[in-house]
Design a protein around this motif. Structure first.
Motif, PDB file in Angstrom:
ATOM      1  N   THR A 176     -49.877 -37.470  15.965  1.00 43.92           N
ATOM      2  CA  THR A 176     -49.549 -36.800  17.244  1.00 43.92           C
ATOM      3  C   THR A 176     -48.220 -35.992  16.837  1.00 43.92           C
ATOM      4  OG1 THR A 176     -48.293 -38.660  18.013  1.00 43.92           O
ATOM      5  CG2 THR A 176     -50.635 -38.490  18.824  1.00 43.92           C
ATOM      6  N   GLN A 177     -47.895 -35.846  15.624  1.00 47.19           N
ATOM      7  CA  GLN A 177     -46.740 -34.864  15.378  1.00 47.19           C
ATOM      8  C   GLN A 177     -47.128 -34.104  14.054  1.00 47.19           C
ATOM      9  OE1 GLN A 177     -44.300 -38.601  14.648  1.00 47.19           O
ATOM     10  NE2 GLN A 177     -44.284 -38.247  12.596  1.00 47.19           N
ATOM     11  N   PRO A 178     -46.563 -32.966  13.892  1.00 49.25           N
ATOM     12  CA  PRO A 178     -46.950 -32.191  12.649  1.00 49.25           C
ATOM     13  C   PRO A 178     -46.241 -32.551  11.377  1.00 49.25           C
ATOM     14  CG  PRO A 178     -45.409 -30.950  14.156  1.00 49.25           C
ATOM     15  CD  PRO A 178     -45.508 -32.299  14.944  1.00 49.25           C
ATOM     16  N   SER A 179     -45.350 -33.249  11.358  1.00 44.82           N
ATOM     17  CA  SER A 179     -44.346 -33.382  10.322  1.00 44.82           C
ATOM     18  C   SER A 179     -43.969 -34.870  10.277  1.00 44.82           C
ATOM     19  CB  SER A 179     -43.116 -32.427  10.445  1.00 44.82           C
ATOM     20  OG  SER A 179     -42.169 -32.568  11.468  1.00 44.82           O
ATOM     21  N   VAL A 180     -43.407 -35.155   9.048  1.00 48.85           N
ATOM     22  CA  VAL A 180     -42.807 -36.492   8.766  1.00 48.85           C
ATOM     23  C   VAL A 180     -41.307 -36.357   7.960  1.00 48.85           C
ATOM     24  CG1 VAL A 180     -44.653 -37.998   9.125  1.00 48.85           C
ATOM     25  CG2 VAL A 180     -44.260 -36.777   6.877  1.00 48.85           C
ATOM     26  N   GLY A 181     -40.599 -37.041   7.848  1.00 42.74           N
ATOM     27  CA  GLY A 181     -39.443 -36.924   6.883  1.00 42.74           C
ATOM     28  C   GLY A 181     -39.806 -37.533   5.519  1.00 42.74           C
ATOM     29  N   TYR A 182     -40.000 -36.697   4.545  1.00 48.10           N
ATOM     30  CA  TYR A 182     -40.610 -37.051   3.281  1.00 48.10           C
ATOM     31  C   TYR A 182     -39.926 -38.110   2.740  1.00 48.10           C
ATOM     32  CZ  TYR A 182     -44.371 -33.473   2.869  1.00 48.10           C
ATOM     33  OH  TYR A 182     -45.426 -32.770   3.040  1.00 48.10           O
ATOM     34  N   ASP A 183     -38.373 -38.364   2.855  1.00 42.99           N
ATOM     35  CA  ASP A 183     -37.577 -38.982   2.115  1.00 42.99           C
ATOM     36  C   ASP A 183     -37.790 -40.328   2.451  1.00 42.99           C
ATOM     37  OD1 ASP A 183     -36.686 -37.187   0.277  1.00 42.99           O
ATOM     38  OD2 ASP A 183     -34.796 -36.544   1.290  1.00 42.99           O
ATOM     39  N   PRO A 202     -36.703 -32.351   7.160  1.00 45.31           N
ATOM     40  CA  PRO A 202     -35.659 -32.859   6.463  1.00 45.31           C
ATOM     41  C   PRO A 202     -34.489 -33.546   7.453  1.00 45.31           C
ATOM     42  CG  PRO A 202     -35.425 -30.488   6.224  1.00 45.31           C
ATOM     43  CD  PRO A 202     -36.864 -30.745   6.737  1.00 45.31           C
ATOM     44  N   TYR A 203     -34.502 -32.819   8.630  1.00 46.15           N
ATOM     45  CA  TYR A 203     -33.807 -33.526   9.746  1.00 46.15           C
ATOM     46  C   TYR A 203     -34.135 -35.154  10.116  1.00 46.15           C
ATOM     47  CZ  TYR A 203     -30.734 -29.430  10.089  1.00 46.15           C
ATOM     48  OH  TYR A 203     -29.998 -28.436  10.019  1.00 46.15           O
ATOM     49  N   ARG A 204     -35.572 -35.305   9.976  1.00 45.90           N
ATOM     50  CA  ARG A 204     -36.140 -36.364  10.400  1.00 45.90           C
ATOM     51  C   ARG A 204     -35.805 -37.357   9.535  1.00 45.90           C
ATOM     52  NH1 ARG A 204     -37.456 -40.541  10.621  1.00 45.90           N
ATOM     53  NH2 ARG A 204     -38.821 -41.809  11.939  1.00 45.90           N
ATOM     54  N   SER A 205     -35.793 -37.077   8.178  1.00 47.22           N
ATOM     55  CA  SER A 205     -35.196 -37.882   6.977  1.00 47.22           C
ATOM     56  C   SER A 205     -33.783 -38.008   6.993  1.00 47.22           C
ATOM     57  CB  SER A 205     -35.448 -37.211   5.601  1.00 47.22           C
ATOM     58  OG  SER A 205     -36.763 -36.959   5.161  1.00 47.22           O
ATOM     59  N   GLU A 261     -41.043 -43.451  21.519  1.00 48.54           N
ATOM     60  CA  GLU A 261     -41.630 -42.855  20.451  1.00 48.54           C
ATOM     61  C   GLU A 261     -40.787 -41.415  20.363  1.00 48.54           C
ATOM     62  OE1 GLU A 261     -43.366 -44.164  22.769  1.00 48.54           O
ATOM     63  OE2 GLU A 261     -45.100 -45.193  21.926  1.00 48.54           O
ATOM     64  N   PHE A 262     -40.682 -40.900  19.089  1.00 48.82           N
ATOM     65  CA  PHE A 262     -40.298 -39.722  18.677  1.00 48.82           C
ATOM     66  C   PHE A 262     -38.626 -39.636  18.862  1.00 48.82           C
ATOM     67  CE2 PHE A 262     -44.649 -38.837  20.257  1.00 48.82           C
ATOM     68  CZ  PHE A 262     -45.172 -38.971  18.888  1.00 48.82           C
ATOM     69  N   ALA A 263     -38.045 -40.596  18.907  1.00 49.53           N
ATOM     70  CA  ALA A 263     -36.544 -40.660  19.252  1.00 49.53           C
ATOM     71  C   ALA A 263     -35.816 -39.945  18.008  1.00 49.53           C
ATOM     72  CB  ALA A 263     -36.047 -42.130  19.417  1.00 49.53           C
ATOM     73  N   GLU A 264     -36.299 -40.386  16.782  1.00 46.82           N
ATOM     74  CA  GLU A 264     -35.768 -39.706  15.670  1.00 46.82           C
ATOM     75  C   GLU A 264     -35.717 -38.017  15.708  1.00 46.82           C
ATOM     76  OE1 GLU A 264     -37.714 -42.158  15.526  1.00 46.82           O
ATOM     77  OE2 GLU A 264     -36.784 -43.870  14.448  1.00 46.82           O
ATOM     78  N   GLU A 312     -33.649 -32.809  16.498  1.00 45.84           N
ATOM     79  CA  GLU A 312     -33.597 -31.531  16.966  1.00 45.84           C
ATOM     80  C   GLU A 312     -32.020 -31.148  17.508  1.00 45.84           C
ATOM     81  OE1 GLU A 312     -35.112 -30.089  21.422  1.00 45.84           O
ATOM     82  OE2 GLU A 312     -36.765 -30.728  19.836  1.00 45.84           O
ATOM     83  N   TRP A 313     -31.249 -32.222  18.054  1.00 45.76           N
ATOM     84  CA  TRP A 313     -30.127 -31.888  18.592  1.00 45.76           C
ATOM     85  C   TRP A 313     -29.396 -31.797  17.297  1.00 45.76           C
ATOM     86  CZ3 TRP A 313     -25.689 -35.192  17.439  1.00 45.76           C
ATOM     87  CH2 TRP A 313     -24.621 -34.958  18.234  1.00 45.76           C
TER      88      TRP A 313
END
Length: 417
Positions: free
Chosen positions: A72-79, A260-263, A280-283, A288-289
Motif C-alpha cells: 500500500t506504498q510505492p517505495s521503501v527505504g532500501y538501507d 532515501p528519506y525513509r531510510s 502507519e506511515f509515520a516514517e 516528507e517533512w
C-alpha cells in the motif's frame, strides 16, 4: 543439534539443553511452520473468488505467504532492508568453530558471538515478528527460515485470542475486493524476509486484520475507504502523488522504489522520534517533512561515508559538535534528529500529523545519550580495536552490503576488508 546455552559452559546444563531440544522437535508444528493451526490459511492465494480471507474480520489473525501481500506504498527505504540482509546472512567460516561449539553470546568467543548476533538473530527476529516470542531451538549453520524442521519458536502461532501485546506487535492487513490482502504495516520487515536467502515468496508470516473492505462496490470505492482510513501512502520517493493503480503488486526490492528519506528516518529512531506507538506511515510523514519543509537536502551529504558526527548539549539545546563531520551519513542522521526534537509537540509535521502524533522525542538530557547511541546503532564497525566481534551500526551494515554487492554469505572477502 548444538545445545543452546547462552552464558554457561556447564556440561550438566548443556546435556539438559540437548534433552530440551529433543522435546522441542516433537512440538515444532506448534512453534513455527506447520500448516495445521487454528488461524486462517491460504492454499490458492489471496484475491481469488474462493479466497479464504473474504470473511475475515477486524482482529482476526491470518497465516499467509509473503507473495499474497499487496503493498500500500510505492517505495521503501532500501538501507533499512540492507541492514537486515547484511547483518543476518553471515560468513559461517569467518571464525574457527570452537571445541565447545555454539555457546550463545559468549564474551570471550568470537565464533559464538558472531553466530548469536547474526544467524541466530535472523531466526529470533522472524519468530518475534510473527508473535511467537523468539527462537527456542536453533541449529547453527543448518537453520533455514523456510524449513521449520530446523528451528522452533518459543511460543505457538498467534490467534485472535492471543495476548493483547502479541496482537499489537503483529503486522497488519486490510481485506480488499475478492479477498486480496493489502499490507498496511510491515513492508520493510516482509521485504527483508523475502530477500533473505532462506526466506522468499513462500515464507509464511502471521498478520492481523485491521479492516475488511471486501464488500466495496468498486475499486474506486475501496481505495477511497483506504485513503479515508489512512491505510495507503500514495506518494512516491520524490513526494509526487501516485494513483492506486501505480502501486506495486508485490513486495520486493525489484518491485518497490528506494526512498532515501525513509531510510534516513529509520536511522533517527531513538534520537529524533520513537517508533513504539505511531500510526502507519509515520516514517513517511517524517521523511516528507525533512525533504519538503525542514530544509534537509540529502544532496548535501555523502551517504557512502560514516564519519563521526557528535552533538553537544547546553542549557537544554542540542547542537552539532565542532570539528566533526558535517557531510557524512552520520551527520545527516544527527542533523535530521536535531530538527525533529526542535519541534513543539503540537507542530504539524505532515498530512495533519503533529510531532507528538509521530513520536517526537525531547532534546537529549546529555550529549552522551545521543553520541553513544549513534555509535552503537548507526556507524561503528563490527570489530573493535582488540579484534573482538560486536554488533555493528545499522548504517554500517547497509553501506557494507551496498559496497560489496551482497551479504557476507556470498561476498566473504569483501566483508573482511
Amino acid at each position: 543439534m548444538h545445545c543452546l546455552t547462552p552464558s554457561s559452559r556447564s556440561a550438566r546444563l548443556c546435556a539438559w539443553k540437548w534433552l530440551l531440544a529433543a522435546a522441542f522437535t516433537a512440538t515444532l508444528s506448534a512453534c513455527g511452520g506447520s500448516d495445521s493451526d487454528s488461524t486462517s490459511t491460504a492454499e490458492d492465494g489471496g484475491g481469488q473468488a474462493d479466497s479464504p480471507y473474504l470473511a475475515a474480520k477486524a482482529g482476526d489473525v491470518l497465516k499467509v505467504r509473503i507473495d499474497e501481500l499487496h503493498p500500500t506504498q510505492p517505495s521503501v527505504g532500501y538501507d533499512q532492508i540492507y541492514y537486515n540482509l547484511g547483518r543476518k546472512q553471515p560468513d559461517l567460516s569467518r571464525y574457527t568453530a570452537t571445541a565447545a561449539g555454539y555457546l550463545g553470546d559468549d564474551a570471550n568467543d568470537n565464533y559464538s558471538r558472531y553466530l548469536y548476533r547474526t544467524e541466530r538473530k535472523r531466526v529470533d527476529d522472524y519468530c518475534a515478528d510473527n508473535g511467537q516470542g523468539g527462537v527456542a531451538v536453533y541449529q547453527p549453520g543448518k537453520t533455514a527460515l523456510i524449513d521449520p524442521s530446523t528451528y522452533a519458536c518459543q511460543d505457538a502461532p498467534p490467534t485472535a485470542s492471543s495476548d493483547a501485546a502479541v496482537l499489537a506487535g503483529l503486522k497488519t492487513v486490510v481485506i480488499g475486493p475478492a479477498g486480496a490482502l493489502y499490507l498496511t504495516d510491515g513492508h520493510h520487515t516482509f521485504t527483508a524476509l523475502k530477500e533473505l536467502a532462506d526466506g522468499g515468496d513462500a515464507l509464511p508470516v502471521w498478520v492481523r486484520v485491521s479492516a475488511n473492505y471486501g464488500d466495496a462496490s468498486s475499486d474506486t470505492v475501496f481505495w477511497q475507504r483506504m485513503q479515508d482510513s489512512s491505510y495507503v501512502w500514495l506518494k512516491d520517493a520524490a513526494g509526487r502523488s501516485v494513483a492506486p493503480a501505480d502501486l506495486p503488486q508485490r513486495l520486493g526490492l525489484s518491485e518497490m522504489a528506494d526512498d532515501p528519506y525513509r531510510s534516513l528516518v529509520y536511522f533517527t529512531r531513538g534520537l529524533g522520534y520513537s517508533n513504539d506507538d505511531v500510526s502507519e506511515f509515520a516514517e513517511f510523514n517524517w521523511g516528507e517533512w525533512l525533504r519538503d519543509r525542514a530544509g534537509l537536502a540529502l544532496s548535501a551529504y555523502d551517504l557512502t561515508k560514516l564519519d563521526r558526527a557528535r552533538v553537544t548539549v547546553s542549557n537544554g539545546a542540542v547542537a552539532a559538535r565542532a570539528g566533526d563531520s558535517t557531510t557524512s551519513y552520520v551527520a545527516a542522521v544527527r542533523d535530521a534528529s536535531m530538527k525533529m526534537v526542535a519541534l513543539a509537540d503540537t507542530d504539524v509535521v505532515a498530512n495533519g500529523k503533529t510531532a507528538a502524533d509521530l513520536g517526537k522525542l525531547p532534546v537529549p538530557a546529555q550529549a552522551s545519550d545521543w553520541n553513544d547511541l549513534m555509535e552503537e546503532d548507526v556507524w561503528r564497525t563490527d570489530t573493535n580495536s582488540s579484534g573482538r566481534y560486536r554488533s555493528a551500526g545499522k548504517a554500517w551494515y547497509a553501506l557494507k552490503l551496498r559496497a560489496c554487492g551482497g551479504a557476507a554469505n556470498t561476498q566473504p572477502a569483501c566483508w573482511l576488508q
